[in-house]
Scaffold this motif. Structure first.
Motif, PDB file in Angstrom:
ATOM      1  N   PRO B  42       0.914  -1.148  -0.095  1.00 55.28           N
ATOM      2  CA  PRO B  42      -0.071  -0.130  -0.164  1.00 55.28           C
ATOM      3  C   PRO B  42       0.774   1.316  -0.123  1.00 55.28           C
ATOM      4  O   PRO B  42       0.324   2.427  -0.525  1.00 55.28           O
ATOM      5  CB  PRO B  42      -0.975  -0.145   1.321  1.00 55.28           C
ATOM      6  CG  PRO B  42      -0.847  -1.597   1.630  1.00 55.28           C
ATOM      7  CD  PRO B  42       0.351  -2.125   1.015  1.00 55.28           C
ATOM      8  N   SER B  43       1.959   1.173   0.594  1.00 53.92           N
ATOM      9  CA  SER B  43       2.817   2.316   0.643  1.00 53.92           C
ATOM     10  C   SER B  43       3.863   2.452  -0.523  1.00 53.92           C
ATOM     11  O   SER B  43       4.448   3.581  -0.587  1.00 53.92           O
ATOM     12  CB  SER B  43       3.547   2.475   1.913  1.00 53.92           C
ATOM     13  OG  SER B  43       4.070   1.190   2.437  1.00 53.92           O
ATOM     14  N   ASP B  44       3.753   1.369  -1.161  1.00 50.06           N
ATOM     15  CA  ASP B  44       4.926   1.683  -2.357  1.00 50.06           C
ATOM     16  C   ASP B  44       4.203   0.610  -3.623  1.00 50.06           C
ATOM     17  O   ASP B  44       4.421  -0.623  -3.708  1.00 50.06           O
ATOM     18  CB  ASP B  44       5.862   0.909  -1.943  1.00 50.06           C
ATOM     19  CG  ASP B  44       7.118   0.766  -3.041  1.00 50.06           C
ATOM     20  OD1 ASP B  44       6.828   1.708  -3.912  1.00 50.06           O
ATOM     21  OD2 ASP B  44       8.110   0.131  -2.705  1.00 50.06           O
ATOM     22  N   MET B  45       3.223   1.175  -4.247  1.00 43.45           N
ATOM     23  CA  MET B  45       2.392   0.522  -5.127  1.00 43.45           C
ATOM     24  C   MET B  45       3.239   0.429  -6.445  1.00 43.45           C
ATOM     25  O   MET B  45       3.923   1.290  -6.908  1.00 43.45           O
ATOM     26  CB  MET B  45       1.343   1.082  -5.238  1.00 43.45           C
ATOM     27  CG  MET B  45       0.335   1.130  -4.137  1.00 43.45           C
ATOM     28  SD  MET B  45      -1.348   1.812  -4.496  1.00 43.45           S
ATOM     29  CE  MET B  45      -1.112   3.317  -4.938  1.00 43.45           C
ATOM     30  N   VAL B  46       2.791  -0.616  -7.267  1.00 41.86           N
ATOM     31  CA  VAL B  46       3.097  -0.710  -8.559  1.00 41.86           C
ATOM     32  C   VAL B  46       2.288  -0.545  -9.482  1.00 41.86           C
ATOM     33  O   VAL B  46       1.133  -1.100  -9.321  1.00 41.86           O
ATOM     34  CB  VAL B  46       3.985  -2.110  -8.740  1.00 41.86           C
ATOM     35  CG1 VAL B  46       4.330  -2.236  -9.940  1.00 41.86           C
ATOM     36  CG2 VAL B  46       4.895  -2.447  -7.827  1.00 41.86           C
ATOM     37  N   ALA B  47       2.432   0.352 -10.370  1.00 41.95           N
ATOM     38  CA  ALA B  47       1.507   0.318 -11.589  1.00 41.95           C
ATOM     39  C   ALA B  47       1.635  -0.470 -12.675  1.00 41.95           C
ATOM     40  O   ALA B  47       2.615  -0.165 -13.279  1.00 41.95           O
ATOM     41  CB  ALA B  47       1.270   1.867 -11.925  1.00 41.95           C
ATOM     42  N   TRP B  48       1.135  -1.772 -12.860  1.00 43.38           N
ATOM     43  CA  TRP B  48       1.466  -2.797 -13.701  1.00 43.38           C
ATOM     44  C   TRP B  48       0.735  -2.298 -15.448  1.00 43.38           C
ATOM     45  O   TRP B  48      -0.350  -2.152 -15.180  1.00 43.38           O
ATOM     46  CB  TRP B  48       1.002  -4.175 -13.101  1.00 43.38           C
ATOM     47  CG  TRP B  48       1.696  -5.304 -14.004  1.00 43.38           C
ATOM     48  CD1 TRP B  48       2.645  -5.091 -14.832  1.00 43.38           C
ATOM     49  CD2 TRP B  48       1.449  -6.709 -13.722  1.00 43.38           C
ATOM     50  NE1 TRP B  48       2.812  -6.555 -15.198  1.00 43.38           N
ATOM     51  CE2 TRP B  48       2.207  -7.413 -14.597  1.00 43.38           C
ATOM     52  CE3 TRP B  48       0.268  -7.233 -12.878  1.00 43.38           C
ATOM     53  CZ2 TRP B  48       2.130  -8.835 -14.589  1.00 43.38           C
ATOM     54  CZ3 TRP B  48       0.364  -8.567 -12.928  1.00 43.38           C
ATOM     55  CH2 TRP B  48       1.152  -9.241 -13.645  1.00 43.38           C
ATOM     56  N   ASP B  49       1.631  -2.337 -16.239  1.00 44.66           N
ATOM     57  CA  ASP B  49       1.117  -2.059 -17.386  1.00 44.66           C
ATOM     58  C   ASP B  49      -0.119  -2.959 -17.870  1.00 44.66           C
ATOM     59  O   ASP B  49      -0.766  -2.868 -18.672  1.00 44.66           O
ATOM     60  CB  ASP B  49       2.016  -1.427 -18.302  1.00 44.66           C
ATOM     61  CG  ASP B  49       3.077  -2.553 -18.481  1.00 44.66           C
ATOM     62  OD1 ASP B  49       3.038  -3.573 -17.774  1.00 44.66           O
ATOM     63  OD2 ASP B  49       3.911  -2.316 -19.164  1.00 44.66           O
ATOM     64  N   LYS B  50       0.061  -4.198 -17.455  1.00 42.84           N
ATOM     65  CA  LYS B  50      -0.606  -5.366 -18.119  1.00 42.84           C
ATOM     66  C   LYS B  50      -2.184  -5.252 -17.454  1.00 42.84           C
ATOM     67  O   LYS B  50      -3.005  -5.849 -18.065  1.00 42.84           O
ATOM     68  CB  LYS B  50      -0.231  -6.854 -17.558  1.00 42.84           C
ATOM     69  CG  LYS B  50       1.031  -7.379 -18.464  1.00 42.84           C
ATOM     70  CD  LYS B  50       1.071  -8.698 -18.270  1.00 42.84           C
ATOM     71  CE  LYS B  50       2.039  -9.174 -19.271  1.00 42.84           C
ATOM     72  NZ  LYS B  50       2.520 -10.478 -18.807  1.00 42.84           N
ATOM     73  N   LEU B  51      -2.366  -4.364 -16.358  1.00 42.69           N
ATOM     74  CA  LEU B  51      -3.780  -4.516 -15.846  1.00 42.69           C
ATOM     75  C   LEU B  51      -4.587  -3.365 -16.897  1.00 42.69           C
ATOM     76  O   LEU B  51      -4.056  -2.281 -17.064  1.00 42.69           O
ATOM     77  CB  LEU B  51      -3.610  -4.029 -14.645  1.00 42.69           C
ATOM     78  CG  LEU B  51      -2.834  -4.760 -13.544  1.00 42.69           C
ATOM     79  CD1 LEU B  51      -3.014  -4.350 -12.113  1.00 42.69           C
ATOM     80  CD2 LEU B  51      -3.495  -6.251 -13.399  1.00 42.69           C
ATOM     81  N   PRO B  52      -5.764  -3.921 -16.944  1.00 40.95           N
ATOM     82  CA  PRO B  52      -6.712  -2.855 -17.767  1.00 40.95           C
ATOM     83  C   PRO B  52      -7.354  -1.652 -17.019  1.00 40.95           C
ATOM     84  O   PRO B  52      -8.346  -1.434 -16.975  1.00 40.95           O
ATOM     85  CB  PRO B  52      -7.784  -3.918 -18.361  1.00 40.95           C
ATOM     86  CG  PRO B  52      -7.931  -4.651 -17.133  1.00 40.95           C
ATOM     87  CD  PRO B  52      -6.660  -4.994 -16.477  1.00 40.95           C
ATOM     88  N   LEU B  53      -6.226  -1.036 -16.557  1.00 45.70           N
ATOM     89  CA  LEU B  53      -6.861   0.327 -15.552  1.00 45.70           C
ATOM     90  C   LEU B  53      -6.497   1.522 -16.312  1.00 45.70           C
ATOM     91  O   LEU B  53      -5.489   1.654 -17.144  1.00 45.70           O
ATOM     92  CB  LEU B  53      -5.990   0.276 -14.370  1.00 45.70           C
ATOM     93  CG  LEU B  53      -6.263  -0.958 -13.372  1.00 45.70           C
ATOM     94  CD1 LEU B  53      -5.220  -0.774 -11.980  1.00 45.70           C
ATOM     95  CD2 LEU B  53      -7.712  -0.883 -12.833  1.00 45.70           C
ATOM     96  N   GLU B  54      -7.236   2.366 -16.078  1.00 47.48           N
ATOM     97  CA  GLU B  54      -7.265   3.732 -16.728  1.00 47.48           C
ATOM     98  C   GLU B  54      -6.138   4.513 -15.938  1.00 47.48           C
ATOM     99  O   GLU B  54      -6.653   5.305 -14.973  1.00 47.48           O
ATOM    100  CB  GLU B  54      -8.317   4.569 -17.037  1.00 47.48           C
ATOM    101  CG  GLU B  54      -9.329   3.653 -18.279  1.00 47.48           C
ATOM    102  CD  GLU B  54     -10.646   4.282 -18.096  1.00 47.48           C
ATOM    103  OE1 GLU B  54     -10.760   5.002 -17.428  1.00 47.48           O
ATOM    104  OE2 GLU B  54     -11.288   3.542 -18.994  1.00 47.48           O
TER     105      GLU B  54
END
Lengths: 293, 473, 323, 594
Positions: B42-54
């Motif tokens: 939670p304090s160090d998140m990873v934005a993984w490009d595989k996820l279909p998030l905007e």
């Protein structure tokens, strides 16, 4: 050391007063000017009491500081009297300092009566002006119909709002005590006409809540089992904070809602929009003016 | 006292799902590592490009560096980036160092001016990412503030407040959300999620968060989807490993005689090492649920009635009532003949996910909680009171619960001979009309006064004018 | 006299609070980074084993003395060694391939039998039982644990644990049909290929719903009465274990479905027999699973080569069924 | 408490023969004693311990307000939260509920009536002991079941989360508040036990004061401390049964399914609708009928003690003895008819509201008279600026603020706005902490020599006073501003509301001040305990005071008076020009020469 303490007790009221004087400039004060006529009267009353209490505060603290300094200097070595002033009191003084505050307090007590009456006593409600609003928004009402334009039901932890629906001829129905098939619903978003007294019926579905509009200085508990009418009048067409002021459980602080005061036309349009949204069936060509039951 | 104040508590951590503890320690470490690499903490998140998030991030390079002032040019124009957007260093000397914030933003040239966060200056040509997971960070903050104490840090629906709530808060880790307007086989659409956040779920402790701004709402939704995906990966990965590397499985295998704990362990390490083995499985799992999430956002995933709502009339209501009682549709089996939510199934013993009989009779949802069929008299519609909401409930069911989708019944139109049990689109609208009418049954009958929909009234027995008397006197 | 000390103290306290524990939350910048390559720390994985597994090792005297050597040898030769030790074990003889007389691709046949006293299963729903569903109580709904007279156990799933990465034949066969008749699912246990049309029918005059509760996907649909066309579903994702399927209207109804992405899976028939043909060459792990007994074999190793026939009888303790 | 005292003291015994009498008492009956002094000291120890507990709970509340949703240090680990140390909102409600409960029921009421009432009443009226010593001991020992019940409610069953006011339906429906399952029931039982304890005490005090005064001690020769205890006892005796009964009714609502306070049709947490026809307002009336007088129960004894201390420290008679007595009686009398001012926004009859408003406004009058008389007492005195005196001045100064802010609340329309905001919190902390506790701190230092035969350290006492005073004002004065700004109390996160967002720094400042104040109390406890062993020894009458209690040895032995006292005059004959010394003890026979 004793001089330090004398200064200490003289110093803190000064700090208190300075803080109070700085407060409005730092926005540590009312959430804006009162936005309703009743609110302004409440503010006036507040300021009046503030003046009286401030003067009393300054006076008593000054006297306290004075007697401390006097006591400190009297205990300096070599002062004239070896003993303190021997006095069991003064009848005259007692009479003075009993009757003067009594007069002031009674003045405060009676001065505020009519503000209170206007806010709570049914006979003092501005009924005529409320009815003028119904005229303007074309509400179809009988003589004994509720004066309220909406019913606000508090529940853990939100405000559920019920408006009357529309008649086939486009007029607004009157708010019925029981839910009607045509009623319109909203949550945490109370819209009512501005610049006129409007009334809501307040109730609660579960525990006790309190309907609090800080900018309008309105607060009323929603008591389980009771339907309590309250009226208020917002000067400006804008949105106001609406929150809960009575402990209602763990989510007490979550009952964040708004009250939007708007023009009569906008109010009707808002209800129309609610009606449209509420009858959404996701078929594009559906006639949205259908009278839904 | 100073120690007390300054010795801050630990950072929040994602909790593990229940089955995690059944794994062998090395499998646990692997699960942790995979999650940590793809999702972070939670304090160090990873934005993984595989996820279909905007996630709305853009990539750019440093084009000009004069002193500590830098100019960064984006590869493509970007709508979400403005002054104040966070910038991370993707390569160069500032890699993994503090982020900076854009001071000026030139929309036309898509160039950003900013000040280097450290004394060391990046060089021209360093790659940067603009606003990566900005939405996640905001979402995380808002989630911690508004949602976490019920839904839990990991979205497991088991926050500290959760034990006191009935029904329990949603566990996102299955990827299932109850009240959607998507087809029965689809997941929730973003619109569904935001409607729930905005309007709350009446009749439950999920309150309305109407006053969140649109940006805040988006952030929360994306974060919830992110959590949901994280939970799903964790669950599926544990399921995968539990087959062979749970404490029980390893014991079984050793008892089988062919293997020792060492060989099993070595096999595990090999599998981790082998890109065709576990890493491939992880990819499969991820692509599986991402494709589901993506397809659920498509317009054709939405429930779309074929005909507009039939206007409510006595006739329509009567038809709806008839359908409601029809044995071939079984509405009354759960909701009861009077619609009180007390159908016979609420007394029957059902089976849990493992095929065992549940201890308490009644209906259970996928999360293993006892659920009550809705009392249709209450006038409370959890998934919303719009006709499309009720239509979707009937058409697509309530996901994760025994309320099934009736969409299949529409197919019956292709068999015109079998008119006896046919259900058409209009029929669903009749049912909807009937359901709307249930709370007003008494009113309809001309009795007026109280109804169950308005129980407070019963206590009062008074009309509103009387209540005013009580209140104002 | 205390004033100076106090002032210092207040300052100290304030500094402590604001430096040691700055209120991060309101201005919190939760760090978000992009996912780089996955780095799995094998040290952690192996070290944890050494510490955790030591008692286990001690408790398993079956470990051959060579185990220590094996773990120190390099990975590739080690695999062979493991294979060698496995084949040399005496109990492997039970599954020793019987090549005599069989030609064709590798074939795995076998039987699942119940060992011990077979428990008596009562009907799921007695005839005329008190239920609101008139139709279902017209006759007794039989129990679905199928055991033949000589102890063969039906409805056991036998399937290859993990499909080979290459050489899995495309599925091009008939859709699979599940009927609901007499208030049970027919068949009770079934294997479907992912992507295979999966038709749910209902021959009863009452509605059923089908709640498929898989790990990777779920659905819940109503199948109205007399549905001859049925409702076509497609399961897109394979499962590692058979998934339950229930009808919420009739709570005794249950079935198990195993979606797989390869053809090497079978369900035992009423006599407990199964047959898996066309096994590709290689060493495969098979799972043998039953809804009551759960894992019968967690990973049964089969070495397949052309012209091999693997035969095996699996035994299930009867007590496991009566749970 | 006393067992520790006894064992540690045994070792010291040989060196401190001075303490023999009290030590003998403590040794003979380490736990159980019917001696009023032992009971008083037991009460004192218990309440000081509880003061620390209540303070820690308050710091939890303050932490959340200053650093919302931050992980809480130290306590965070104890919080049953998955979020590391984040205080979940239901735990926050428990924190402030228990803070109020502990502070009101286990600290302020027992330290005033229990500790000082017990210790002082027989000594100051020249009696050997209380009228009913056994009842007296029971009144102390009934504290412990109460503490146990409160403890149970906090640690098992989730904790009471309905506020100390426990308004139904939140408190009456077990589903309504988290942890109100058994916790709320335990809490109510705890309140009942405290009620028993207070009731036993108050009967005892009334009887003792009426019947056991020394010869010559007429009613108007009694010290104001005794007057205040007497009036408090009356208040307690008449108001408390109402709360106890109401508490029982609420318990039956919760566990037997009666519906005294629950109207029909409430749906809480998806439970079935309630069926009863009760009135939630009934609880508010009953509760405040006790709890408003309780405010004076929490104040009057401190007023009395401060009057005595001020007179002694200023070496000057109390200014207006009789008006002081009358105003205390007036406060008590009016205190019974002002409860409705807690309910101005509750929707009760507005005419009733007007009545309550007038009585509420008028109750400010006797308070004002008292303040003027205290100032009159200091006027022309010869004060020694010691800890006792400083605490008394702080009492007067803080009481002025608390009293004046009360006038805002008495004005109903203004109260509509500030009701349930931090203005109220500021007001009652100024009265209950600012006034009462400073009075108590003074009283501890003043009567400590009588209790233990030793002085408390003056230097540490002043440091404690300074830190507490600064910390107190830093914590509570800004609350007035928060209240004016409309920040509701009992909010776990007021910053959800845009109009309150900018108060975060102020709340952080307040929390730092609160921590400072909490820290300062360790000094008090340390001073209290250490002075017992290392304090300067004190004689019979260390302050040259007039009261009867100073005629006994320090500490007094069993039976108190070695010479049976006879009273010749009132207690405030300081600086009498007719005497040589500047004090004239009540027991000293009149000079035959004059």
């Amino acid at each position: 050391m004793k001089w330090f303490w004398c200064l200490f007790f003289a110093f803190w009221p000064i700090v208190a007063i300075v803080v109070c004087l700085l407060a409005p400039g730092n926005n540590w004060w009312f959430p804006g000017e009162a936005a309703s006529p009743l609110g302004r009267r409440i503010d006036d009353l507040f300021y009046m009491i503030l003046w009286i209490t401030s003067i009393t505060f300054v006076g008593t603290q000054l006297v306290l500081a004075y007697v401390l300094f006097k006591g400190a200097s009297d205990t300096e070595p070599g002062t004239a009297n070896e003993k303190a002033w021997f006095s069991h009191g003064s009848h005259k003084l007692e009479v003075i300092w009993s009757s003067v505050p009594a007069v002031i307090l009674l003045f405060i007590a009676f001065y505020q009566l009519d503000v209170w009456a206007e806010y709570r006593v049914k006979d003092a409600f501005p009924r005529k002006r409320m009815e003028a609003v119904f005229e303007r928004i074309h509400q179809d009402r009988q003589k004994n119909d509720s004066l309220a334009l909406a019913e606000v039901t508090a529940r853990q932890f939100e405000w559920r709002i019920r408006y009357p629906g529309f008649n086939a001829d486009g007029t607004l129905k009157a708010l019925m005590p029981d839910p009607q098939p045509t009623d319109l619903y909203a949550v945490n978003d109370l819209h009512l006409p501005a610049s006129a007294p409007v009334m809501i019926n307040l109730r609660t579905q579960d525990v006790q809540h309190s309907f609090f509009l800080p900018e309008l200085r309105i607060k009323q508990d929603a008591v389980p089992g009771l339907v309590i009418p309250i009226w208020f009048e917002a000067d400006q067409q804008r949105s106001y904070q609406l929150l809960c002021a009575e402990l209602c459980g763990w989510g007490h602080y979550k009952m964040n809602a708004r009250f939007v005061a708007e023009s009569d036309e906008q109010f009707i349009e808002y209800l129309r929009q609610l009606e449209r949204e509420q009858n959404e069936d996701r078929v594009d060509d559906a006639p949205d003016t259908d009278e839904e039951e | 006292m100073i120690c007390l104040i300054s010795g801050c508590g630990g950072q929040p951590e994602f909790s593990h799902s229940e089955k995690f503890q059944t794994l062998k320690p090395y499998a646990q470490i692997y699960v942790d590592q995979v999650l940590d690499n793809y999702f972070g903490s939670p304090s160090d998140m990873v934005a993984w490009d595989k996820l279909p998030l905007e996630l709305h991030y853009g990539q750019g390079t440093v084009v000009e560096a004069s002193g500590r002032m830098l100019t960064v040019e984006l590869q493509a124009p970007h709508a979400e980036i403005t002054a104040g957007t966070e910038v991370l260093w993707d390569s160069g000397i500032l890699n993994d160092k503090d982020s900076a914030w854009i001071l000026e933003w030139d929309e036309a040239k898509h160039q950003a001016k900013l000040e280097s966060p450290l004394a060391t200056n990046p060089e021209v040509g360093d790659a940067v990412i603009l606003g990566p997971g900005q939405i996640l960070a905001t979402g995380r903050m808002l989630y911690a503030e508004h949602c976490q104490h019920c839904h839990g840090v990991a979205g497991d629906g088991n926050g500290p407040t959760a034990p006191y709530l009935n029904p329990r808060p949603r566990d996102y880790r299955k990827g299932i959300f109850k009240f959607t307007t998507t087809q029965s086989s689809k997941r929730a659409s973003r619109e569904d999620l935001s409607r729930i956040v905005e309007d709350g779920i009446p009749g439950t402790y999920m309150p309305s968060f109407k006053l969140l701004t649109e940006d805040e709402m988006t952030s929360i939704i994306e974060y919830v989807m992110w959590l949901s995906m994280r939970g799903e990966l964790e669950n599926q990965l544990i399921g995968l490993l539990a087959d062979s590397y749970s404490v029980e499985a390893v014991e079984d295998r050793i008892a089988g005689g062919d293997e020792t704990s060492d060989t099993i362990h070595q096999e595990f390490i090999d599998a981790v090492n082998d890109p065709d083995s576990f890493p491939f499985e992880v990819d499969t799992i991820v692509s599986r649920f991402t494709s589901e999430w993506v397809s659920s956002q498509e317009p054709d995933a939405e429930v779309q009635p074929l005909t507009p709502r039939t206007p409510s009339s006595d006739e329509s209501i009567a038809k709806g009532r008839e359908l409601y009682l029809k044995p071939s549709l079984k509405c009354a089996q759960c909701h009861g003949e009077a619609g009180l939510g007390d159908g016979s199934q609420t007394f029957a013993v059902s089976k849990d996910a493992a095929g065992q009989d549940n201890l308490t009779p009644g209906l259970y949802d996928t999360w293993g909680n006892l659920v009550k069929p809705r009392n249709l008299h209450s006038g409370i519609y959890r998934g919303g009171r719009r006709p499309i909401d009720l239509y979707s409930r009937i058409y697509a069911g309530i996901k994760g619960t025994p309320m099934p989708a009736f969409s299949s019944t529409l197919l019956r139109k292709s068999n015109p001979e079998d008119s006896g049990s046919e259900m058409t689109d209009e029929d669903i609208w009749h049912l909807v009309n009937y359901i709307y009418s249930i709370p007003f049954e008494d009113v309809k009958a001309g009795q007026g006064g109280s109804s169950i929909a308005n129980p407070v009234k019963d206590a009062n027995t008074a009309s509103e004018e009387d209540s005013e008397e009580v209140a104002v006197n | 006299m205390f004033a100076r000390f106090q002032l210092q103290f207040v300052l100290l306290l304030t500094v402590a609070i604001f430096s040691g524990c700055t209120p991060q939350f309101r201005r919190e910048k939760t760090e978000v980074k992009s996912a780089s390559d996955v780095v799995i720390h094998f040290d952690d994985l192996s070290s944890s084993n050494n510490s955790e597994e030591t008692p286990d090792e001690a408790a398993t005297p079956a470990t051959t003395p060579t185990a220590g050597n094996e773990s120190t040898t390099a990975t590739t030769p080690k695999k062979e060694m493991v294979a060698a030790t496995t084949t040399s074990k005496p109990d492997v003889a039970k599954q020793a391939p019987t090549t005599t007389g069989y030609t064709g691709p590798a074939k795995f046949v076998g039987r699942v039998v119940v060992k011990g006293d077979v428990p008596l299963f009562s009907a799921l729903l007695a005839k005329g039982a008190a239920t609101k569903d008139m139709f279902c109580s017209e006759m007794a709904v039989p129990n679905e644990t199928v055991i033949s007279k000589d102890g063969g156990l039906g409805n056991v799933f036998v399937y290859m644990k993990k499909a080979p990465r290459k050489g899995v034949p495309e599925y091009s066969g008939e859709p699979f049909v599940v009927n609901q008749k007499g208030c049970i699912f027919i068949p009770h246990a079934q294997i479907v290929r992912v992507g295979q049309p999966f038709i749910l029918k209902n021959s009863d005059p009452v509605a059923h719903n089908v709640r498929y509760n898989g790990f990777a996907s779920q659905f819940n649909d109503t199948v109205v009465s007399g549905s001859t066309d049925g409702l076509t579903k497609v399961i897109e994702f394979p499962e590692r274990l058979p998934a339950g399927m229930v009808c919420d209207f009739h709570n005794w109804m249950s079935a198990y479905v195993l979606p797989v992405d390869h053809p090497w899976a079978a369900v035992t028939d009423a006599d407990g027999n199964f047959e898996i043909t066309n096994l590709p060459e290689g060493k495969w792990d098979f799972v043998i699973w039953h809804e009551k007994a759960l894992y019968i074999e967690r990973s049964f190793k089969v070495t397949a080569a052309p012209n091999t026939l693997i035969e095996k009888v699996f035994e299930v303790n009867a007590s496991k069924l009566s749970q | 408490m006393s067992s520790v005292a006894a064992t540690t003291e045994t070792a010291e015994h040989g060196h401190h023969a001075h303490n023999d009498d009290l030590l003998a008492l403590l040794k003979a009956a380490p736990f159980w004693s019917t001696d009023h002094k032992v009971i008083g000291i037991q009460f004192m120890m218990t309440t000081l311990l509880m003061l620390m507990v209540g303070g820690a709970l308050a710091l939890g509340v303050r932490w959340q307000l200053a650093f919302p949703w931050e992980n809480m240090p130290f306590f965070g680990a104890l919080v049953p939260a998955t979020a590391g140390g984040q205080i979940p909102p239901e735990f926050y409600t428990m924190l402030f509920t228990m803070h109020a409960t502990v502070m009101i029921f286990l600290v302020i009421i027992p330290i005033l009536a229990g500790a000082f009432g017990n210790f002082l009443i027989p000594l100051m009226i020249g009696a050997d002991d209380m009228a009913f010593p056994m009842l007296n001991a029971l009144s102390y020992w009934f504290m412990w079941p109460a503490i146990a019940c409160f403890g149970c409610s906090f640690f098992f069953g989730g904790g009471p989360a309905a506020g100390w006011t426990s308004y139904p339906a939140l408190s009456a429906l077990s589903q309504a508040a988290p942890g109100s399952g058994h916790a709320q029931t335990f809490w109510l039982l705890g309140v009942t036990f405290v009620g028993f304890s207070s009731m036993m005490g108050s009967i005892n005090y009334m009887t003792t004061i009426i019947n056991m005064r020394a010869p010559g001690l007429t009613l108007f020769r009694m010290p104001l401390t005794i007057w205040s205890m007497f009036i408090t006892a009356i208040l307690q005796a008449f108001a408390l049964p109402v709360l106890t009964a109401a508490g029982f009714m609420l318990v039956t609502d919760r566990i037997l399914g009666t519906c005294f306070f629950v109207p029909a049709g409430l749906i809480v947490n998806n439970a079935d609708p309630t069926v009863g026809g009760g009135q939630t307002l009934l609880w508010q009336h009953l509760f405040w009928f006790y709890s408003h007088p309780a405010v004076y129960i929490m104040l009057l004894p401190a007023m009395g003690m401060v009057s005595d201390m001020l007179a002694c420290m200023c070496r000057k008679p109390i200014f207006g003895y009789k008006p002081m007595v009358y105003s205390m009686s007036a406060i008590a009398g009016l205190g019974f008819i002002v409860w409705g001012h807690h309910m101005f926004t509750s929707g009760m009859n507005p005419a009733l509201g007007m009545t309550f408003m007038i009585s509420t406004v008028m109750i400010a009058l006797p308070s004002a008279v008292k303040v003027f008389n205290w100032i009159g007492t200091i006027w022309g005195g010869k004060p020694e600026f010691n800890v006792v005196f400083l605490n008394c001045i702080a009492f007067v100064s803080m009481f002025i603020v608390g009293g004046l802010s009360g006038i805002f609340m008495a004005a109903v329309p203004v109260d509509i706005y500030i009701h349930d905001t931090y203005f109220i919190v500021a007001h009652f902390h100024y009265v209950l902490f600012g006034a009462t506790l400073f009075g108590v701190f003074g009283a501890i230092h003043f009567w400590y020599p009588k209790m233990f035969g030793r002085y408390m350290s003056e230097g540490w006492g002043k440091l404690h006073f300074f830190l507490t005073f600064v910390g107190f004002n830093g914590t509570f004065f800004p609350m007035h501003l928060l209240g004016v700004a409309g920040m509701p109390r009992r909010y776990a996160d007021p910053y959800l509301y845009p109009y309150l967002e900018h108060f975060l720094p102020m709340n952080q400042f307040m929390t730092i001040c609160a921590a400072l104040m909490g820290f300062a109390q360790f000094i008090l406890i340390g001073n209290f305990v250490l002075s017992w062993f290392f304090g300067k020894k004190a004689g019979r009458n260390p302050w040259n005071a007039n009261g009867l209690e100073w005629a006994t040895p320090s500490p007094p032995g069993h039976g108190n008076f070695d010479i049976p006292p006879v009273v010749y005059r009132g207690p405030y004959e300081y600086a009498n020009p007719d005497t040589e010394a500047d004090f004239w003890p009540q027991t000293q026979p009149p000079n035959p020469a004059t």
